[in-house]
Design a protein around this motif. Structure first.
Motif, PDB file in Angstrom:
ATOM      1  N   ASN A  11       0.824  -1.212   0.000  1.00 34.80           N
ATOM      2  CA  ASN A  11       0.000   0.000   0.000  1.00 34.80           C
ATOM      3  C   ASN A  11       0.856   1.259   0.000  1.00 34.80           C
ATOM      4  OD1 ASN A  11      -2.460  -1.286  -0.110  1.00 34.80           O
ATOM      5  ND2 ASN A  11      -2.653  -1.408   2.118  1.00 34.80           N
ATOM      6  N   ARG A  12       1.986   1.230   0.715  1.00 33.18           N
ATOM      7  CA  ARG A  12       2.873   2.398   0.737  1.00 33.18           C
ATOM      8  C   ARG A  12       3.425   2.670  -0.651  1.00 33.18           C
ATOM      9  NH1 ARG A  12       7.915   3.463   0.693  1.00 33.18           N
ATOM     10  NH2 ARG A  12       8.648   1.342   0.920  1.00 33.18           N
ATOM     11  N   VAL A  13       3.843   1.619  -1.353  1.00 25.70           N
ATOM     12  CA  VAL A  13       4.375   1.780  -2.709  1.00 25.70           C
ATOM     13  C   VAL A  13       3.290   2.311  -3.632  1.00 25.70           C
ATOM     14  CG1 VAL A  13       5.233   0.489  -4.710  1.00 25.70           C
ATOM     15  CG2 VAL A  13       6.187   0.063  -2.445  1.00 25.70           C
ATOM     16  N   ARG A  14       2.065   1.781  -3.520  1.00 28.28           N
ATOM     17  CA  ARG A  14       0.963   2.225  -4.364  1.00 28.28           C
ATOM     18  C   ARG A  14       0.633   3.699  -4.114  1.00 28.28           C
ATOM     19  NH1 ARG A  14      -4.323  -0.237  -3.001  1.00 28.28           N
ATOM     20  NH2 ARG A  14      -3.026  -2.077  -2.771  1.00 28.28           N
ATOM     21  N   MET A  15       0.619   4.124  -2.860  1.00 31.05           N
ATOM     22  CA  MET A  15       0.317   5.521  -2.530  1.00 31.05           C
ATOM     23  C   MET A  15       1.430   6.449  -3.017  1.00 31.05           C
ATOM     24  SD  MET A  15      -2.635   5.488  -1.324  1.00 31.05           S
ATOM     25  CE  MET A  15      -2.958   6.982  -0.467  1.00 31.05           C
ATOM     26  N   ASN A  16       2.671   6.024  -2.920  1.00 31.40           N
ATOM     27  CA  ASN A  16       3.772   6.849  -3.416  1.00 31.40           C
ATOM     28  C   ASN A  16       3.693   7.021  -4.927  1.00 31.40           C
ATOM     29  OD1 ASN A  16       4.924   7.468  -0.962  1.00 31.40           O
ATOM     30  ND2 ASN A  16       6.303   5.708  -0.994  1.00 31.40           N
ATOM     31  N   LYS A  17       3.271   5.973  -5.645  1.00 32.46           N
ATOM     32  CA  LYS A  17       3.126   6.078  -7.102  1.00 32.46           C
ATOM     33  C   LYS A  17       2.025   7.058  -7.470  1.00 32.46           C
ATOM     34  CE  LYS A  17       4.822   1.563  -8.539  1.00 32.46           C
ATOM     35  NZ  LYS A  17       4.444   0.255  -9.107  1.00 32.46           N
ATOM     36  N   LYS A  18       0.965   7.114  -6.661  1.00 29.01           N
ATOM     37  CA  LYS A  18      -0.143   8.041  -6.916  1.00 29.01           C
ATOM     38  C   LYS A  18       0.207   9.464  -6.488  1.00 29.01           C
ATOM     39  CE  LYS A  18      -4.053   4.897  -6.493  1.00 29.01           C
ATOM     40  NZ  LYS A  18      -5.273   4.620  -5.720  1.00 29.01           N
ATOM     41  N   GLY A  19       1.285   9.622  -5.768  1.00 27.83           N
ATOM     42  CA  GLY A  19       1.677  10.956  -5.307  1.00 27.83           C
ATOM     43  C   GLY A  19       1.004  11.359  -4.019  1.00 27.83           C
ATOM     44  N   LYS A  20       0.481  10.398  -3.258  1.00 27.70           N
ATOM     45  CA  LYS A  20      -0.214  10.716  -2.022  1.00 27.70           C
ATOM     46  C   LYS A  20       0.532  10.231  -0.795  1.00 27.70           C
ATOM     47  CE  LYS A  20      -4.756  10.525  -4.126  1.00 27.70           C
ATOM     48  NZ  LYS A  20      -6.074   9.885  -4.097  1.00 27.70           N
ATOM     49  N   GLY A  21       1.756   9.848  -0.949  1.00 30.30           N
ATOM     50  CA  GLY A  21       2.529   9.292   0.162  1.00 30.30           C
ATOM     51  C   GLY A  21       3.017  10.367   1.108  1.00 30.30           C
ATOM     52  N   PRO A  22       3.729   9.970   2.145  1.00 29.22           N
ATOM     53  CA  PRO A  22       4.193  10.921   3.149  1.00 29.22           C
ATOM     54  C   PRO A  22       5.186  11.937   2.604  1.00 29.22           C
ATOM     55  CG  PRO A  22       5.025   8.715   3.615  1.00 29.22           C
ATOM     56  CD  PRO A  22       4.089   8.600   2.469  1.00 29.22           C
ATOM     57  N   SER A  23       5.807  11.647   1.471  1.00 35.95           N
ATOM     58  CA  SER A  23       6.752  12.607   0.914  1.00 35.95           C
ATOM     59  C   SER A  23       6.031  13.847   0.390  1.00 35.95           C
ATOM     60  CB  SER A  23       7.550  11.960  -0.226  1.00 35.95           C
ATOM     61  OG  SER A  23       6.666  11.525  -1.244  1.00 35.95           O
ATOM     62  N   ARG A  24       4.733  13.729   0.064  1.00 32.24           N
ATOM     63  CA  ARG A  24       3.976  14.869  -0.432  1.00 32.24           C
ATOM     64  C   ARG A  24       3.437  15.746   0.682  1.00 32.24           C
ATOM     65  NH1 ARG A  24       1.452  15.557  -5.536  1.00 32.24           N
ATOM     66  NH2 ARG A  24       0.579  17.231  -4.342  1.00 32.24           N
ATOM     67  N   ILE A  25       3.217  15.175   1.848  1.00 33.18           N
ATOM     68  CA  ILE A  25       2.598  15.924   2.930  1.00 33.18           C
ATOM     69  C   ILE A  25       3.544  17.018   3.383  1.00 33.18           C
ATOM     70  CG2 ILE A  25       1.723  15.786   5.283  1.00 33.18           C
ATOM     71  CD1 ILE A  25       0.780  12.978   4.627  1.00 33.18           C
ATOM     72  N   GLY A  26       3.026  18.235   3.349  1.00 30.86           N
ATOM     73  CA  GLY A  26       3.824  19.375   3.755  1.00 30.86           C
ATOM     74  C   GLY A  26       4.914  19.708   2.760  1.00 30.86           C
ATOM     75  N   GLY A  27       4.788  19.270   1.538  1.00 37.36           N
ATOM     76  CA  GLY A  27       5.820  19.463   0.533  1.00 37.36           C
ATOM     77  C   GLY A  27       5.866  20.871  -0.018  1.00 37.36           C
ATOM     78  N   GLY A  28       6.203  21.823   0.813  1.00 41.05           N
ATOM     79  CA  GLY A  28       6.365  23.196   0.359  1.00 41.05           C
ATOM     80  C   GLY A  28       5.059  23.907   0.067  1.00 41.05           C
ATOM     81  N   GLY A  29       3.926  23.369   0.514  1.00 43.24           N
ATOM     82  CA  GLY A  29       2.649  24.029   0.323  1.00 43.24           C
ATOM     83  C   GLY A  29       2.148  23.959  -1.103  1.00 43.24           C
ATOM     84  N   GLN A  30       2.585  22.991  -1.893  1.00 38.99           N
ATOM     85  CA  GLN A  30       2.165  22.904  -3.279  1.00 38.99           C
ATOM     86  C   GLN A  30       0.688  22.548  -3.384  1.00 38.99           C
ATOM     87  OE1 GLN A  30       4.829  19.838  -4.271  1.00 38.99           O
ATOM     88  NE2 GLN A  30       6.593  21.176  -4.487  1.00 38.99           N
ATOM     89  N   ASP A  31       0.218  21.626  -2.598  1.00 33.86           N
ATOM     90  CA  ASP A  31      -1.164  21.194  -2.641  1.00 33.86           C
ATOM     91  C   ASP A  31      -1.855  21.648  -1.358  1.00 33.86           C
ATOM     92  OD1 ASP A  31      -3.557  20.002  -3.093  1.00 33.86           O
ATOM     93  OD2 ASP A  31      -2.743  18.021  -3.512  1.00 33.86           O
ATOM     94  N   PRO A  32      -2.853  22.528  -1.450  1.00 39.88           N
ATOM     95  CA  PRO A  32      -3.461  23.070  -0.230  1.00 39.88           C
ATOM     96  C   PRO A  32      -4.181  22.034   0.609  1.00 39.88           C
ATOM     97  CG  PRO A  32      -4.652  23.806  -2.180  1.00 39.88           C
ATOM     98  CD  PRO A  32      -3.423  23.096  -2.655  1.00 39.88           C
ATOM     99  N   ARG A  33      -4.509  20.881   0.054  1.00 46.16           N
ATOM    100  CA  ARG A  33      -5.191  19.859   0.854  1.00 46.16           C
ATOM    101  C   ARG A  33      -4.311  19.354   1.973  1.00 46.16           C
ATOM    102  NH1 ARG A  33      -6.640  15.852  -3.731  1.00 46.16           N
ATOM    103  NH2 ARG A  33      -4.689  16.716  -4.416  1.00 46.16           N
TER     104      ARG A  33
END
Length: 177
Positions: A11-33
């Motif tokens: 599931n972690r690999v699948r979420m990272n491929k979709k761009g929703k993994g922990p690396s995106r959270i707080g990623g410079g404010g790119q996605d306001p969600r």
């Protein structure tokens, strides 16, 4: 236990491929969600929970009175006092956690049922502002967001004015009543 670890990894690999993994959270404010909570950018309106903490304190007092009147041998029970203290701690926790509405560019944020929620402008069906009550109706089958002046001590007049500007900017149906 090993099969559970494999499922988590898959599931972690699948979420990272979709761009929703922990690396995106707080990623410079790119996605306001991913900037949930009342501390992000935008205008924040805070309320105060009074009703539920009051009910919990009354329940704790009622439990204490019934226990003290009922049977003196049970009063010395540790579980009796722990129950009362836990009710009071829960009341304090709910009282200190302020409900909020944050208006940021094309998104609205709030906390509902102890979770942070975000709603994009194009997913809002209607915003209704009444006397002491604001209702935000999403297009999907999600629960309506309702903010009360009496129940949660929100400044509904200022919120209504700001939401009217937001509705005009994003072409959302706005109803004032």
């Amino acid at each position: 236990m090993a099969s559970f670890d494999r499922k988590v990894e898959r599931n972690r690999v699948r979420m990272n491929k979709k761009g929703k993994g922990p690396s995106r959270i707080g990623g410079g404010g790119q996605d306001p969600r991913y900037s949930l909570g009342p501390k992000g950018e935008g205008e924040v309106f805070r309320g105060r929970n009074i009703l539920l903490p009051g009910v919990l304190v009354l329940l704790a007092l009622l439990y204490a009175v019934v226990g003290l009147i009922g049977n003196a041998s049970e009063v010395n029970s540790m579980l009796f006092w722990v129950t009362i203290v836990l009710y009071l701690i829960l009341a304090l926790t709910i009282f200190l956690r302020k409900p909020y509405l944050r208006i940021h560019k094309g998104w609205l944020y709030t906390s509902k049922f102890n979770r942070d929620r975000a709603l994009e402008a194009n997913n809002i069906s209607k915003i209704k502002v009444g006397r002491g009550k604001i209702t935000i109706i999403p297009k999907s089958k999600d629960v309506n967001w309702v903010f009360y002046r009496m129940r949660n001590r929100f400044d509904t007049e200022a919120m209504g004015e700001r939401l009217e500007q937001y509705a005009k900017l994003h072409h959302v149906s706005f109803e004032k009543g």
